[in-house]
Design a protein around this motif. Structure first.
Motif, PDB file in Angstrom:
ATOM      1  N   ILE A   1      57.329  32.134  23.696  1.00  0.00           N
ATOM      2  CA  ILE A   1      57.621  33.237  22.791  1.00  0.00           C
ATOM      3  C   ILE A   1      57.538  34.547  23.579  1.00  0.00           C
ATOM      4  O   ILE A   1      56.454  34.942  23.999  1.00  0.00           O
ATOM      5  CB  ILE A   1      56.637  33.275  21.604  1.00  0.00           C
ATOM      6  CG1 ILE A   1      56.674  31.954  20.838  1.00  0.00           C
ATOM      7  CG2 ILE A   1      56.962  34.449  20.680  1.00  0.00           C
ATOM      8  CD1 ILE A   1      55.640  31.870  19.723  1.00  0.00           C
TER       9      ILE A   1
ATOM     10  N   THR B   1      56.978  37.005  10.728  1.00  0.00           N
ATOM     11  CA  THR B   1      55.945  35.980  10.835  1.00  0.00           C
ATOM     12  C   THR B   1      54.551  36.567  11.010  1.00  0.00           C
ATOM     13  O   THR B   1      53.557  35.891  10.763  1.00  0.00           O
ATOM     14  CB  THR B   1      56.240  35.047  12.018  1.00  0.00           C
ATOM     15  OG1 THR B   1      56.332  35.821  13.221  1.00  0.00           O
ATOM     16  CG2 THR B   1      57.555  34.298  11.792  1.00  0.00           C
TER      17      THR B   1
ATOM     18  N   GLY C   1      55.777  39.859  14.634  1.00  0.00           N
ATOM     19  CA  GLY C   1      56.578  38.737  15.087  1.00  0.00           C
ATOM     20  C   GLY C   1      57.689  38.456  14.108  1.00  0.00           C
ATOM     21  O   GLY C   1      57.577  38.743  12.913  1.00  0.00           O
TER      22      GLY C   1
ATOM     23  N   ARG D   1      61.140  35.521  13.239  1.00  0.00           N
ATOM     24  CA  ARG D   1      61.694  34.197  13.534  1.00  0.00           C
ATOM     25  C   ARG D   1      62.999  33.997  12.782  1.00  0.00           C
ATOM     26  O   ARG D   1      63.132  34.393  11.618  1.00  0.00           O
ATOM     27  CB  ARG D   1      60.704  33.109  13.126  1.00  0.00           C
ATOM     28  CG  ARG D   1      61.210  31.680  13.433  1.00  0.00           C
ATOM     29  CD  ARG D   1      60.360  30.613  12.771  1.00  0.00           C
ATOM     30  NE  ARG D   1      58.988  30.622  13.249  1.00  0.00           N
ATOM     31  CZ  ARG D   1      57.923  30.710  12.466  1.00  0.00           C
ATOM     32  NH1 ARG D   1      58.071  30.838  11.147  1.00  0.00           N
ATOM     33  NH2 ARG D   1      56.703  30.700  12.976  1.00  0.00           N
TER      34      ARG D   1
ATOM     35  N   GLU E   1      62.165  32.797  18.165  1.00  0.00           N
ATOM     36  CA  GLU E   1      60.934  33.468  17.780  1.00  0.00           C
ATOM     37  C   GLU E   1      60.612  34.550  18.806  1.00  0.00           C
ATOM     38  O   GLU E   1      60.587  34.298  20.014  1.00  0.00           O
ATOM     39  CB  GLU E   1      59.774  32.486  17.671  1.00  0.00           C
ATOM     40  CG  GLU E   1      58.522  33.105  17.084  1.00  0.00           C
ATOM     41  CD  GLU E   1      57.529  32.077  16.560  1.00  0.00           C
ATOM     42  OE1 GLU E   1      56.452  32.503  16.093  1.00  0.00           O
ATOM     43  OE2 GLU E   1      57.835  30.868  16.616  1.00  0.00           O
TER      44      GLU E   1
ATOM     45  N   GLN F   1      58.084  38.201  19.525  1.00  0.00           N
ATOM     46  CA  GLN F   1      56.952  39.016  19.127  1.00  0.00           C
ATOM     47  C   GLN F   1      57.009  40.350  19.867  1.00  0.00           C
ATOM     48  O   GLN F   1      57.600  40.444  20.950  1.00  0.00           O
ATOM     49  CB  GLN F   1      55.631  38.282  19.402  1.00  0.00           C
ATOM     50  CG  GLN F   1      55.467  37.041  18.538  1.00  0.00           C
ATOM     51  CD  GLN F   1      54.148  36.332  18.750  1.00  0.00           C
ATOM     52  OE1 GLN F   1      53.283  36.798  19.483  1.00  0.00           O
ATOM     53  NE2 GLN F   1      53.990  35.189  18.104  1.00  0.00           N
TER      54      GLN F   1
END
Length: 245
Positions: free
Chosen positions: A6, A29, A40, A42, A47, A49
């Motif tokens: 990620i 997220t 974050g 998705r 995904e 961050q």
């Protein structure tokens, strides 16, 4: 054991960033304002961050990541639709922005998208067995297209790409050469060069600067097979005509 990577990327404002990714269809997220801004997002298997950094300058950011997908055309269309709905246009200059969808010489069909934090998200789908750069073509106009695309699309050096195209079009009878005379590019190459030059003009000087190059591209006659091969290019030309910036 399966692993997941990620990327964690910087931004000056996580709220502005989240507005952008929500417009693209991402779900949030995570969200933290203190002690350190962090969030974050998705979408399907993507995904990302982000961390807030007050002194971060998006205009000088080199942060990037690559997203491999099996549906690059679908993501491209979806992202453009989301941006058009949220912003009233599809931005291709400044921040945020989304670039053209193109087949690249290193084996992927891809587009580049830069978020409000200056993070470049490259989204691509493999179209070859290798990601190695293809050999530089020897033929003049194929070589110019190859080099100008790499400089303009991958490196973001729009001025250098424009110079390469200008030199190619000025060679011999250049853009005024007729098909089959051996002096100039084929009709397909000419349209590709002119539309790419229009893109570079728009990046350097604004959409109005693209118009003369698009006019020249419109004047080139293509047969059905050439028009199909130029489908992405003609789509980009239409975007430039309608003021997608």
């Amino acid at each position: 054991m399966a692993e997941t990577v990620i990327p964690i990327l910087p931004c000056p404002s996580i709220d502005d960033l989240l507005d952008f990714y929500r417009a693209l269809g991402f779900e949030v997220t995570s969200y933290q304002k203190s002690p350190n801004p962090y969030c974050g997002v998705r979408l399907r298997g993507i995904e990302l961050q982000f961390f807030g950094m007050k002194n971060h300058d998006p205009a000088t950011s080199y942060s990037t990541c690559y997203v491999l997908t099996d549906d690059v055309d679908g993501l491209y269309a979806s992202f453009r639709t989301g941006l058009k709905a949220a912003l009233g246009k599809v931005p291709t200059r400044g921040l945020p922005r989304i670039g053209a969808l193109k087949d690249m010489s290193y084996g992927v069909r891809q587009f580049l998208m830069t978020d409000p934090g200056g993070n470049c998200i490259r989204v691509g789908q493999p179209i070859a067995d290798s990601f190695e750069y293809a050999a530089v073509p020897k033929e003049r106009y194929a070589r110019a297209l190859h080099q100008a695309t790499l400089l303009g699309e991958s490196k973001g050096d729009h001025a250098a790409a424009a110079r390469i195209i200008d030199r190619a079009l000025e060679h011999g009878t250049g853009a005024d050469a007729g098909p089959g005379d051996g002096a100039g590019p084929t009709p397909l190459q000419l349209v590709q060069l002119l539309v790419l030059r229009a893109e570079m003009a728009a990046q350097l000087d604004g959409l109005h600067a693209a118009a003369p190059w698009l006019d020249r591209a419109d004047a080139v006659e293509l047969d059905d097979a050439e028009r199909e091969s130029a489908r992405d290019v003609l789509s980009r030309a239409a975007d430039l005509r309608t003021g997608e910036d």
